[in-house]
Design a protein around this motif. Structure first.
Motif, PDB file in Angstrom:
ATOM      1  N   ALA A   1       3.207  -1.617   2.222  1.00 15.76           N
ATOM      2  CA  ALA A   1       2.725  -2.594   3.199  1.00 15.76           C
ATOM      3  C   ALA A   1       1.354  -2.186   3.742  1.00 15.76           C
ATOM      4  CB  ALA A   1       3.724  -2.737   4.345  1.00 15.76           C
ATOM      5  N   LEU A   2       1.185  -0.901   4.041  1.00 16.80           N
ATOM      6  CA  LEU A   2      -0.077  -0.401   4.571  1.00 16.80           C
ATOM      7  C   LEU A   2      -1.211  -0.618   3.564  1.00 16.80           C
ATOM      8  CD1 LEU A   2      -0.795   0.974   7.236  1.00 16.80           C
ATOM      9  CD2 LEU A   2      -0.480   3.167   6.108  1.00 16.80           C
ATOM     10  N   GLN A   3      -0.941  -0.313   2.302  1.00 19.30           N
ATOM     11  CA  GLN A   3      -1.965  -0.490   1.261  1.00 19.30           C
ATOM     12  C   GLN A   3      -2.333  -1.962   1.098  1.00 19.30           C
ATOM     13  OE1 GLN A   3      -0.020   1.422  -2.054  1.00 19.30           O
ATOM     14  NE2 GLN A   3      -0.815   3.443  -1.533  1.00 19.30           N
ATOM     15  N   ALA A   4      -1.344  -2.848   1.139  1.00 21.06           N
ATOM     16  CA  ALA A   4      -1.620  -4.280   0.991  1.00 21.06           C
ATOM     17  C   ALA A   4      -2.392  -4.807   2.198  1.00 21.06           C
ATOM     18  CB  ALA A   4      -0.319  -5.050   0.817  1.00 21.06           C
ATOM     19  N   ALA A   5      -2.006  -4.367   3.404  1.00 16.31           N
ATOM     20  CA  ALA A   5      -2.645  -4.855   4.631  1.00 16.31           C
ATOM     21  C   ALA A   5      -4.138  -4.547   4.647  1.00 16.31           C
ATOM     22  CB  ALA A   5      -1.967  -4.242   5.858  1.00 16.31           C
ATOM     23  N   GLN A   6      -4.517  -3.415   4.063  1.00 21.05           N
ATOM     24  CA  GLN A   6      -5.926  -3.021   4.050  1.00 21.05           C
ATOM     25  C   GLN A   6      -6.775  -3.959   3.198  1.00 21.05           C
ATOM     26  OE1 GLN A   6      -5.200   1.016   2.782  1.00 21.05           O
ATOM     27  NE2 GLN A   6      -5.354   1.797   4.872  1.00 21.05           N
ATOM     28  N   LYS A   7      -6.150  -4.759   2.350  1.00 25.70           N
ATOM     29  CA  LYS A   7      -6.889  -5.662   1.457  1.00 25.70           C
ATOM     30  C   LYS A   7      -6.956  -7.093   1.976  1.00 25.70           C
ATOM     31  CE  LYS A   7      -5.436  -2.874  -2.452  1.00 25.70           C
ATOM     32  NZ  LYS A   7      -4.353  -2.730  -3.433  1.00 25.70           N
ATOM     33  N   TRP A   8      -6.312  -7.359   3.105  1.00 23.92           N
ATOM     34  CA  TRP A   8      -6.354  -8.707   3.662  1.00 23.92           C
ATOM     35  C   TRP A   8      -7.764  -9.030   4.134  1.00 23.92           C
ATOM     36  CZ3 TRP A   8      -1.937 -11.567   6.356  1.00 23.92           C
ATOM     37  CH2 TRP A   8      -0.729 -11.351   5.687  1.00 23.92           C
ATOM     38  N   LYS A   9      -8.083 -10.334   4.170  1.00 23.61           N
ATOM     39  CA  LYS A   9      -9.362 -10.812   4.704  1.00 23.61           C
ATOM     40  C   LYS A   9      -9.058 -11.947   5.687  1.00 23.61           C
ATOM     41  CE  LYS A   9     -12.329  -8.838   1.606  1.00 23.61           C
ATOM     42  NZ  LYS A   9     -11.996  -7.442   1.746  1.00 23.61           N
ATOM     43  N   PHE A  10      -9.826 -11.978   6.760  1.00 25.77           N
ATOM     44  CA  PHE A  10      -9.649 -12.997   7.795  1.00 25.77           C
ATOM     45  C   PHE A  10     -10.944 -13.770   7.982  1.00 25.77           C
ATOM     46  CE2 PHE A  10      -6.544  -9.758   8.482  1.00 25.77           C
ATOM     47  CZ  PHE A  10      -5.410 -10.428   8.895  1.00 25.77           C
TER      48      PHE A  10
END
Length: 100
Positions: A57-66
């Motif tokens: 989850a931590l690794q995926a969250a770092q790739k989010w864009k807003f």
């Protein structure tokens, strides 16, 4: 876009790992977002029962864009809380709280 998410990234969970899930493994991650909408930091708020799924989850969250947040016409940094729900059949992720 209502939740402000420009790009959502879901963790890639091997089927062998999914087969170990009973019910839902819930992981909550706080992300710091820079004025351009990129995640610059991610920290576990609630790692859930599994370090393995917490790391995914931590690794995926770092790739989010807003989409950039604005106050008085200026882009600002902000924070969001993301919830990852790992289930045997699928993974869901969504922001659960937006900072003002």
């Amino acid at each position: 876009v209502q939740d402000g998410v420009r790009q959502k990234v879901l963790p890639d969970v091997p089927q062998s790992a999914r087969d170990t899930i009973r019910g839902t493994v819930r992981v909550t991650v706080k992300v710091a977002i820079d004025p351009s909408g990129s995640v610059v930091d991610a920290t576990l708020v609630s790692p859930g029962p599994s370090r393995y799924f917490a790391r995914l989850a931590l690794q995926a969250a770092q790739k989010w864009k807003f989409w950039p947040a604005e106050v008085n016409g200026r882009h600002i940094s902000n924070e969001r809380i993301l919830q990852f729900d790992f289930k045997r059949t699928a993974t869901e992720a969504f922001p659960v709280q937006a900072a003002p």
